[in-house]
Enzyme design. Structure first.
Site, PDB file in Angstrom:
ATOM      1  N   SER A 107       4.279   1.800  -3.661  1.00 43.98           N
ATOM      2  CA  SER A 107       3.000   1.156  -3.966  1.00 43.98           C
ATOM      3  C   SER A 107       3.163  -0.359  -4.039  1.00 43.98           C
ATOM      4  O   SER A 107       4.211  -0.855  -4.488  1.00 43.98           O
ATOM      5  CB  SER A 107       2.512   1.681  -5.330  1.00 43.98           C
ATOM      6  OG  SER A 107       1.500   0.857  -5.845  1.00 43.98           O
ATOM      7  N   TYR A 130      -3.029  -2.466  -0.762  1.00 42.18           N
ATOM      8  CA  TYR A 130      -4.459  -2.518  -1.069  1.00 42.18           C
ATOM      9  C   TYR A 130      -5.045  -3.557  -0.124  1.00 42.18           C
ATOM     10  O   TYR A 130      -4.324  -4.343   0.492  1.00 42.18           O
ATOM     11  CB  TYR A 130      -4.692  -2.967  -2.517  1.00 42.18           C
ATOM     12  CG  TYR A 130      -4.133  -2.027  -3.528  1.00 42.18           C
ATOM     13  CD1 TYR A 130      -4.807  -0.857  -3.856  1.00 42.18           C
ATOM     14  CD2 TYR A 130      -2.941  -2.300  -4.178  1.00 42.18           C
ATOM     15  CE1 TYR A 130      -4.306   0.020  -4.789  1.00 42.18           C
ATOM     16  CE2 TYR A 130      -2.424  -1.426  -5.114  1.00 42.18           C
ATOM     17  CZ  TYR A 130      -3.111  -0.272  -5.413  1.00 42.18           C
ATOM     18  OH  TYR A 130      -2.605   0.594  -6.333  1.00 42.18           O
ATOM     19  N   THR A 156      -4.814   1.535   1.514  1.00 47.40           N
ATOM     20  CA  THR A 156      -5.711   2.214   0.572  1.00 47.40           C
ATOM     21  C   THR A 156      -7.121   1.677   0.762  1.00 47.40           C
ATOM     22  O   THR A 156      -7.363   0.485   0.580  1.00 47.40           O
ATOM     23  CB  THR A 156      -5.242   1.966  -0.876  1.00 47.40           C
ATOM     24  OG1 THR A 156      -3.953   2.556  -1.025  1.00 47.40           O
ATOM     25  CG2 THR A 156      -6.188   2.588  -1.892  1.00 47.40           C
ATOM     26  N   LYS A 252      -5.783   5.638   4.018  1.00 43.28           N
ATOM     27  CA  LYS A 252      -5.854   6.591   2.891  1.00 43.28           C
ATOM     28  C   LYS A 252      -7.145   6.413   2.094  1.00 43.28           C
ATOM     29  O   LYS A 252      -7.553   5.280   1.818  1.00 43.28           O
ATOM     30  CB  LYS A 252      -4.639   6.362   1.978  1.00 43.28           C
ATOM     31  CG  LYS A 252      -4.589   7.254   0.745  1.00 43.28           C
ATOM     32  CD  LYS A 252      -3.216   7.186   0.099  1.00 43.28           C
ATOM     33  CE  LYS A 252      -3.143   8.011  -1.155  1.00 43.28           C
ATOM     34  NZ  LYS A 252      -3.821   7.401  -2.293  1.00 43.28           N
ATOM     35  N   HIS A 276      -8.172   9.683  -4.286  1.00 43.28           N
ATOM     36  CA  HIS A 276      -7.324   8.904  -5.183  1.00 43.28           C
ATOM     37  C   HIS A 276      -6.969   9.711  -6.442  1.00 43.28           C
ATOM     38  O   HIS A 276      -6.940   9.178  -7.551  1.00 43.28           O
ATOM     39  CB  HIS A 276      -8.035   7.595  -5.559  1.00 43.28           C
ATOM     40  CG  HIS A 276      -7.125   6.417  -5.713  1.00 43.28           C
ATOM     41  ND1 HIS A 276      -7.030   5.417  -4.793  1.00 43.28           N
ATOM     42  CD2 HIS A 276      -6.264   6.071  -6.694  1.00 43.28           C
ATOM     43  CE1 HIS A 276      -6.168   4.502  -5.203  1.00 43.28           C
ATOM     44  NE2 HIS A 276      -5.678   4.885  -6.362  1.00 43.28           N
TER      45      HIS A 276
HETATM   46  C1  GLV Z   1      -3.880   2.639  -8.553  1.00 45.45           C
HETATM   47  O1  GLV Z   1      -3.997   2.799  -7.371  1.00 45.45           O
HETATM   48  C2  GLV Z   1      -4.317   3.538  -9.560  1.00 45.45           C
HETATM   49  O2  GLV Z   1      -4.974   4.547  -9.239  1.00 45.45           O
HETATM   50  O3  GLV Z   1      -4.047   3.284 -10.737  1.00 45.45           O
END
Ligand code: GLV
Length: 387
Positions: A107, A130, A156, A252, A276
């Site tokens: 991440s 992101y 994302t 995603k 998510h």
């Molecule tokens: C980050 O992507 C989260 O969901 O905390």
């Protein structure tokens, strides 16, 4: 040491060993947590067809994801703050994934940096980004991922604005954790976690602090995330980011067939059907209910991966049977990491693999790549008749 037989056992241990604030960060959905709950419970509506007297010798779960060989079609999803679940958590998880033969995704909001993970692994991993406004930072981030040998980026798409997670606000979540009387009292009971943390220098966001302009002090990070995410993100920007990277791209956070078509039109190497983990749009369909419609729309044009709600090998098999080429797991490996470090991530993968392999066999198959919709009993209204 208790006998660990399933992912839920790892979760129980994890809950005991990791400070409340980080357990809550993982084990939460947004607002009412409806989607978070349904992501797992909706799997129960799907049933297997039990087949008998079928040769079950020489079984294989080996497959391919975005052209890469995998020991089973499962990738570790990107999870923020993993280095707070266990000291050097991202390095440990990446090593376990590499040894097992499945992709690890780092991440952007990890504690260990891209360079840290590259130093302690020998195979390429995937890197998640992101969509941020700051082009300079995005370019530098992608450049760092390129130099580290990352084989794909995962963009994302469902976090331009953040779905509120009540527990994080109540706990005052931060990395490193703020020292308040209640956080100190809780951390004091997590001895092995604390000793691990004292033994590492990695305690804040390694990809961001010292790399993003104006972020030298971790305390300013929450304001950085609120300000830095690109609220204006659109498909043109997605295209720009894909071109900026120039390599394999996984998009995603796709939950709608129309969005899946847009992603396929852009030439993404894969999309991930994901809400998510129920952490963003509370009230969205569970991912497993969304999957069939997306397969129908683009299954022949782009590799479709699945994420959100997987807690067992049976769940993996159900997603594959509905047409996913592979799945991502998030909480299932974080539980293992928090419970037992690197060995715990390996344990999670072993559990899922054994469940997947045995369930496949009991459904009458020997090769995971041959599994299809035929092994499932799907209620007629599973994907819903929504007006
Ligand atoms: C980050 O992507 C989260 O969901 O905390």
């Amino acid at each position: 040491m208790p006998v660990i037989t399933c992912i839920d056992d790892l979760k129980t241990l994890y809950r005991r060993r990791v400070p409340r604030m980080f357990y809550d960060y993982c084990e939460t959905g947004s607002w009412s947590e409806q989607t978070f709950r349904e992501n797992t419970s909706d799997f129960d509506d799907l049933h297997f067809r039990q087949r008998v007297a079928v040769d079950m010798t020489n079984r294989t779960t080996a497959s391919r994801m975005i052209g890469q060989d995998v020991a089973m079609p499962v990738a570790l999803a990107p999870v923020g703050l993993t280095g707070m679940q266990h000291a050097d958590g991202e390095i440990r998880a990446a090593r376990a994934a590499e040894r097992f033969g499945v992709p690890f995704t780092l991440s952007t909001l990890s504690i260990c940096s891209i360079e840290d993970v590259a130093e302690y692994t020998s195979k390429p991993f995937w890197f998640q980004v992101y969509t941020l406004k700051d082009d300079d930072f995005m370019e530098r981030l992608m450049d760092r991922a390129r130099k580290a040998g990352c084989s794909a980026i995962v963009i994302t798409l469902d976090l331009q604005v953040q779905g509120q997670r009540h527990k994080d606000l109540k706990n005052g979540l931060s990395a490193p954790p703020k020292l308040t009387p209640s956080s100190i009292a809780n951390m004091a009971t997590k001895v092995s976690w604390g000793l691990g943390m004292l033994g590492t220098k990695r305690r804040t966001f390694g990809n961001v602090v010292g790399h993003a302009k104006g972020v030298t002090d971790p305390a300013s990070l929450s304001s950085w995330t609120a300000e830095a995410f690109d609220h204006a993100l659109d498909w043109a920007r997605v295209k720009e980011l894909m071109e900026m990277w120039g390599g394999k791209v996984i998009l995603k956070g796709i939950m709608d067939p129309e969005d899946a078509k847009r992603a396929a039109d852009l030439g993404a190497d894969a999309i991930v059907v994901s809400n998510h983990g129920g952490r963003q749009l509370d009230g969205a369909l569970s991912s497993i209910r969304a999957l069939p419609g997306i397969i129908e729309a683009v299954g022949d044009r782009v590799e479709v991966l699945f994420d959100s709600g997987i807690r067992s090998g049976q769940d993996i098999l159900k997603a594959l049977a509905l047409g996913a080429k592979g799945v991502m797991i998030g909480r299932s490996w974080v539980y293992g990491l928090g419970a037992m470090g690197e060995a715990g991530v390996t344990k999670s993968l072993d559990i899922l693999h054994k469940e997947l392999d045995t369930t496949m066999a009991l459904c009458g198959h020997r090769d995971i790549n041959q599994v299809d919709r035929d092994i499932l009993l799907v209620p007629e209204d599973f994907t819903g008749r929504w007006a």
